[in-house]
Design an enzyme around this catalytic site. Structure first.
Site, PDB file in Angstrom:
ATOM      1  N   TYR A  85      24.262  29.309  31.160  1.00  0.00           N
ATOM      2  CA  TYR A  85      23.269  28.830  32.123  1.00  0.00           C
ATOM      3  C   TYR A  85      21.945  28.441  31.458  1.00  0.00           C
ATOM      4  O   TYR A  85      21.061  27.909  32.123  1.00  0.00           O
ATOM      5  CB  TYR A  85      22.989  29.906  33.176  1.00  0.00           C
ATOM      6  CG  TYR A  85      24.225  30.397  33.888  1.00  0.00           C
ATOM      7  CD1 TYR A  85      24.877  29.604  34.828  1.00  0.00           C
ATOM      8  CD2 TYR A  85      24.761  31.660  33.618  1.00  0.00           C
ATOM      9  CE1 TYR A  85      26.018  30.044  35.481  1.00  0.00           C
ATOM     10  CE2 TYR A  85      25.905  32.115  34.267  1.00  0.00           C
ATOM     11  CZ  TYR A  85      26.523  31.302  35.186  1.00  0.00           C
ATOM     12  OH  TYR A  85      27.656  31.730  35.820  1.00  0.00           O
ATOM     13  N   ARG A 120      30.770  39.001  42.995  1.00  0.00           N
ATOM     14  CA  ARG A 120      32.102  38.400  42.937  1.00  0.00           C
ATOM     15  C   ARG A 120      32.810  38.561  44.284  1.00  0.00           C
ATOM     16  O   ARG A 120      32.472  39.437  45.086  1.00  0.00           O
ATOM     17  CB  ARG A 120      32.933  39.047  41.827  1.00  0.00           C
ATOM     18  CG  ARG A 120      32.404  38.765  40.424  1.00  0.00           C
ATOM     19  CD  ARG A 120      33.276  39.413  39.368  1.00  0.00           C
ATOM     20  NE  ARG A 120      32.876  39.037  38.016  1.00  0.00           N
ATOM     21  CZ  ARG A 120      31.945  39.683  37.306  1.00  0.00           C
ATOM     22  NH1 ARG A 120      31.342  40.738  37.838  1.00  0.00           N
ATOM     23  NH2 ARG A 120      31.634  39.277  36.092  1.00  0.00           N
ATOM     24  N   TRP A 178      27.227  41.229  33.927  1.00  0.00           N
ATOM     25  CA  TRP A 178      28.013  40.697  32.815  1.00  0.00           C
ATOM     26  C   TRP A 178      28.007  41.679  31.658  1.00  0.00           C
ATOM     27  O   TRP A 178      27.002  42.349  31.390  1.00  0.00           O
ATOM     28  CB  TRP A 178      27.446  39.354  32.360  1.00  0.00           C
ATOM     29  CG  TRP A 178      27.849  38.208  33.226  1.00  0.00           C
ATOM     30  CD1 TRP A 178      29.074  37.635  33.321  1.00  0.00           C
ATOM     31  CD2 TRP A 178      27.020  37.486  34.155  1.00  0.00           C
ATOM     32  NE1 TRP A 178      29.067  36.597  34.238  1.00  0.00           N
ATOM     33  CE2 TRP A 178      27.823  36.488  34.761  1.00  0.00           C
ATOM     34  CE3 TRP A 178      25.674  37.575  34.532  1.00  0.00           C
ATOM     35  CZ2 TRP A 178      27.325  35.601  35.710  1.00  0.00           C
ATOM     36  CZ3 TRP A 178      25.186  36.697  35.484  1.00  0.00           C
ATOM     37  CH2 TRP A 178      26.009  35.722  36.061  1.00  0.00           C
ATOM     38  N   HIS A 205      34.303  30.993  43.768  1.00  0.00           N
ATOM     39  CA  HIS A 205      33.625  31.630  42.633  1.00  0.00           C
ATOM     40  C   HIS A 205      32.418  30.819  42.171  1.00  0.00           C
ATOM     41  O   HIS A 205      31.501  31.363  41.542  1.00  0.00           O
ATOM     42  CB  HIS A 205      34.598  31.832  41.471  1.00  0.00           C
ATOM     43  CG  HIS A 205      34.032  32.652  40.350  1.00  0.00           C
ATOM     44  ND1 HIS A 205      33.823  34.007  40.454  1.00  0.00           N
ATOM     45  CD2 HIS A 205      33.606  32.302  39.099  1.00  0.00           C
ATOM     46  CE1 HIS A 205      33.308  34.469  39.327  1.00  0.00           C
ATOM     47  NE2 HIS A 205      33.156  33.458  38.495  1.00  0.00           N
TER      48      HIS A 205
END
Length: 340
Positions: A309, A188, A300, A274
């Site tokens: 995804y 991130r 995550w 992002h």
């Protein structure tokens, strides 16, 4: 007395309570008559607190201060501060029991041009503060209902490798290196801009994010591929502490004018910083990385967050689909005959 502050459109009140305390507070209104009524009501309430011993009514700023004191550990604390600064223009110094569902709706509607998901983050923050004021602090009897916006599923915007190459070529060196590192690691923004050499072990090709730096509050081990290591080696000796710097200072902003101009020159639209993380995850899934491994590498906290995804590589289900092949159609005609 009522007065106006230089940078405020609302009327403010200032007076001394029966027990000698000075009160200065926004009335939350531009109408002088409404401000006078608010002042009279406030004086009466504070008189009852001082003379009759009633429980004092708390204000929104008091709740904000206590909330920030109790949530210093939050990874998104700066986001909270930014939202609360904006809300100050709508809630001012209102008493907590004056913050109704309608007032909250009005504040959300005032954020024009803002996506539903962004408004929901603000509404969720308001709800969390008011619920804590009710259930933990005992400042209000009941928190008002907060109506959230219907928001579409979180988008997955990613770019191809050719598009990424064009973007990297257009970015200034410091942003290009950070973008390239993000595409190699999936970190991130805050973890890249705040990365220190103490978190890097190039010989072992690993990096780590401490629990207090991670969104899920869990430590993350980051494997460094050749692309990531190549970027890191170019940063060596630029700064003894920070990995990524610009003109001798750590970088705090990445979505700058230079970023948007590079996107325009590269011919890439509707792409945020992002989305580099989304691109990293998308490339992994398309390359055969399992969702379980992706979840571990991306840090995550929920498997649901990586399922977005899964549609990018449906071929991984081909083996499962083949398990019930019979070689015949439902009518009994062989597949081989149809293919002949």
């Amino acid at each position: 007395m009522l007065y106006r502050r230089p940078n405020s459109r609302c009327w403010w009140t200032r007076f001394t309570t029966p027990d000698g305390k000075e009160v200065r507070r926004s009335t939350g209104t531009e109408d002088k008559k409404d401000a006078e009524e608010y002042e009279a009501k406030l004086k009466q309430e504070l008189w009852r607190v001082a003379r009759l011993g009633e429980k004092p009514k708390r204000t929104w700023p008091e709740a904000v201060v206590r909330w920030l004191e109790e949530t210093e550990h939050k990874a998104s604390r700066q986001d909270d501060i930014n939202l609360l600064r904006w809300l100050d223009g709508h809630f001012g110094a209102l008493l907590l029991d004056e913050i109704t569902t309608d007032r909250i709706d009005q504040a959300a509607k005032a954020r024009k041009g803002t996506a539903p998901a962004t408004k929901n983050r603000m509404l969720a923050l308001i709800r969390a503060i008011l619920r804590r004021a009710e259930r933990q602090w005992g400042w209000i009897d009941r928190a008002p209902a907060v109506r959230m916006y219907s928001a579409p599923n979180q988008r997955v915007r990613w770019i191809t490798r050719d598009e990424a190459d064009r973007l990297l070529a257009e970015l200034p060196e410091h942003l290009s290196d950070m973008a390239r590192f993000t595409l190699a690691t999936g970190l991130r923004r805050a973890n890249v801009t705040g990365l220190e050499w103490s978190q890097i072990d190039i010989p072992r090709r690993v990096a780590w994010i401490h629990p207090d730096q991670a969104k899920a509050r869990k430590a993350i081990g980051i494997p460094l591929n050749a692309d990531a290591v190549d970027v890191l080696r170019r940063q060596i000796e630029r700064d003894p502490k920070w990995v990524f710097t610009y003109k001798g200072r750590p970088i705090t902003q990445v979505s700058t004018a230079a970023w948007y101009k590079a996107l325009e020159r590269a011919g890439i639209e509707d792409f945020r910083w992002h989305d580099l993380r989304h691109t990293w995850a998308s490339w992994h899934v398309q390359g055969g990385t399992s969702l379980q491994d992706l979840m571990a590498m991306g840090g995550w906290s929920s498997y649901d967050l990586v399922l977005r995804y899964a549609h990018l590589a449906p071929e991984h289900l081909a083996e499962a689909a083949a398990r019930i092949e019979s070689g015949r159609t439902l009518s009994g005609t062989s597949l081989q005959a149809l293919q002949a």
